[in-house]
Design an enzyme around this catalytic site. Structure first.
Site: not given
Length: 547
Positions: A128, A131-133, A149, A284
């Site tokens: 996957a 946006s940041v990782a 990650k 989240d």
């Protein structure tokens, strides 16, 4: 030069989607108004799209930082009109992955060893990308399946540039927009700043995951994967690989025979447990971060991932929130109005009767519906709209809570359309309030605070003496000094009497609780001898002082 290019890019997108139509031009100072009226975007035809779709497409074109900001804004119905917020809900965070070679370089630099030595296997293609990782599958040398990650290279620089421009725009809105001072756009950007930077530190995310795992150790409600700390750094995190059904795949859950009513109600229980028992909640909880363990379909369990954003509440906010919700359940609108004023959510000069009448106007039509047909999220949004008239300010500490509650209710109703969030939440809140203000809560408070009180009590006479001495030496006239000293001494005597009565009352209540509550007796039996000696000494001082 890069910052100028980025500014030019943002300006171009601003022009292309005619976002100037969102600005309060009539409220701008003369020079700025002239600049906007002569700006080149007037030569662009206005797209034949709704204003919400124009804003959504512009944010998507500006990239992941603006997309994530738009996703947060979509939950802020107190800031945006409903049509714009609905459009922003459709923002898609589809970000192309970065190269596997770049991911390997970051891993090897962070962990100080080649990937071939660190992992038995390492998937070159990411599972996957966000946006940041992005996330890669891997196997440790001991055969354990994990996910790795990795932070997106250069993302911190992009975020700093975009945030600087967001602060600039928010500052202009707050200064020149009549609603700006009430809605605090600079504070909203600052909250986002804190949130996005938390997500850039994978060690912080790992710590959040460890805390949540500890809070729900052995729970039948939710499972949190464990973190491999030997392989975790700021830019790399290695976590147990989980297997479950995505919660958004309702068809697969039904095919597996999962009890969707139980699953939806467990989601509500998880939320309220995190907020009120732990004051530490996963903030989240969108469908991409939630899976289901369907191995026991009659008693399914949630599995959560992605812990970059968590929320906390101070004890005062917990108490005010719980009392507000219970007052809503009981239709005690006056208490709701009074609590809003007491908590500072609306100005102190708000007229209680008028605010109560406005709240009643919002609530009564909703309560006439069957409970299962009431959307708690939409109710909150209508309440916020009503509170605007009374200058209710944005409460930053409740922003993540509101967003999470909307996500939880949305997920629950997707799983089980007849979900009754209100009746599921009410018993939990009533039990929490009883524990907080009942005897067991008193015992817990005593257990927490009594050692500090006893430790500080010998210093109080000296502190009072020093304060009185400073007043006597610094005062303007002898007569005024004497009057002030006399007043302070009288207040001190009254405080001492109240303090002694309070200690005696607390002791009596504690003694009664120890005699009746099993947990209190267990605590008393396990308390060290020195604590009882200190307590006895304090009691002797109190009795002596009261005489």
């Amino acid at each position: 030069m890069t910052r100028l290019q980025r500014l030019f890019r943002i300006s171009w997108v601003f022009c292309r989607y005619r976002l100037d139509t969102f600005l309060p031009l009539a409220e701008l100072p003369g020079p700025l108004k002239v600049i906007f009226l002569l700006a080149p975007w007037h030569f662009f035809p206005q797209p034949k799209l709704s204003r919400g779709d124009r804003l959504r497409l512009a944010l998507e074109e500006l990239g992941p930082v603006f997309v994530k900001f738009g996703q947060i804004l979509s939950t802020r119905r107190d800031l945006l009109p409903d049509d714009m917020a609905e459009s922003l809900k459709n923002l898609q965070d589809r970000v192309p992955p970065f190269s596997s070679d770049a991911a390997r370089t970051i891993i090897e630099t962070s962990l100080g060893a080649p990937v071939s030595e660190l992992f038995e296997t390492f998937g070159a293609d990411p599972m996957a990308s966000a946006s940041v990782a992005q996330v890669h599958a891997a196997t440790l040398p001991n055969g354990q399946s994990v996910v790795v990650k990795v932070l997106r290279p250069g993302i911190d620089k992009v975020i700093r540039q975009d945030l600087a421009l967001m602060y600039l725009m928010a500052g202009l809105l707050e200064k020149y927009w009549t609603e700006g001072k009430r809605l605090h756009p600079v504070d909203v950007v600052a909250d986002y700043d804190s949130t996005i930077h938390d997500e850039l530190d994978l060690q912080r995310e790992a710590a959040n995951a460890s805390q949540l795992r500890r809070n729900f150790e052995g729970s039948s409600l939710i499972y949190i994967p464990f973190i491999n700390w030997d392989y975790t750094r700021k830019s790399v995190m290695v976590m147990e690989r989980i297997h479950g059904t995505p919660i958004a795949d309702v068809a697969a859950l039904k095919a597996a025979g999962v009890n969707l009513k139980v699953l939806a109600e467990k989601g509500v229980e998880i939320f309220f447990t995190q907020v009120f028992r732990d004051s530490f909640f996963h903030a989240d909880m969108h469908p991409g971060n939630i899976f289901v363990d369907a191995s026991n379909p009659a008693d399914p369990k949630y599995i959560a991932i992605d812990f970059g954003i968590v929320g906390t509440l101070a004890p005062d906010d917990q108490s005010y929130l719980a009392r507000n919700l219970l007052a809503f359940f009981r239709r005690d609108y006056r208490q709701v109005a009074q609590l809003h004023i007491q908590s500072g959510w609306v100005p102190p000069d708000t007229r209680v009767n008028e605010f109560e009448a406005a709240i009643r106007t919002v609530c009564e039509p909703i309560f006439e519906k069957p409970l299962k047909d009431i959307s708690f999220g939409h109710f909150l949004l209508r309440l916020f709209q009503t509170a605007r008239r009374f200058n209710m300010e944005v409460q930053p500490q409740l922003v993540l809570l509101q967003k999470t509650l909307l996500n939880v209710e949305g997920l629950g109703r997707q799983l089980y359309p007849d979900l009754d969030l209100w009746s599921t939440a009410q018993p939990f809140l009533e039990t929490w309030m009883r524990k907080r203000i009942g005897p067991s809560g008193l015992i817990k408070s005593l257990q927490t605070h009594l050692p500090a009180w006893l430790e500080q009590s010998p210093e109080m006479p000296q502190l009072v003496h020093d304060a009185l001495l400073q007043l006597r030496n610094a005062g303007p006239t002898e007569k005024q000094n004497q009057d002030t000293l006399a007043l302070l001494r009288e207040q001190q005597r009254k405080t001492d009497r109240r303090w002694r009565r309070g200690i005696i009352a607390v002791a009596l209540i504690a003694a009664a609780a120890i005699g009746t509550l099993p947990e209190a007796r267990a605590w008393a039996e396990s308390a060290p001898l020195w604590s009882w000696a200190l307590l006895a000494g304090a009691g002797a001082l109190v009795v002596r002082g009261s005489g």
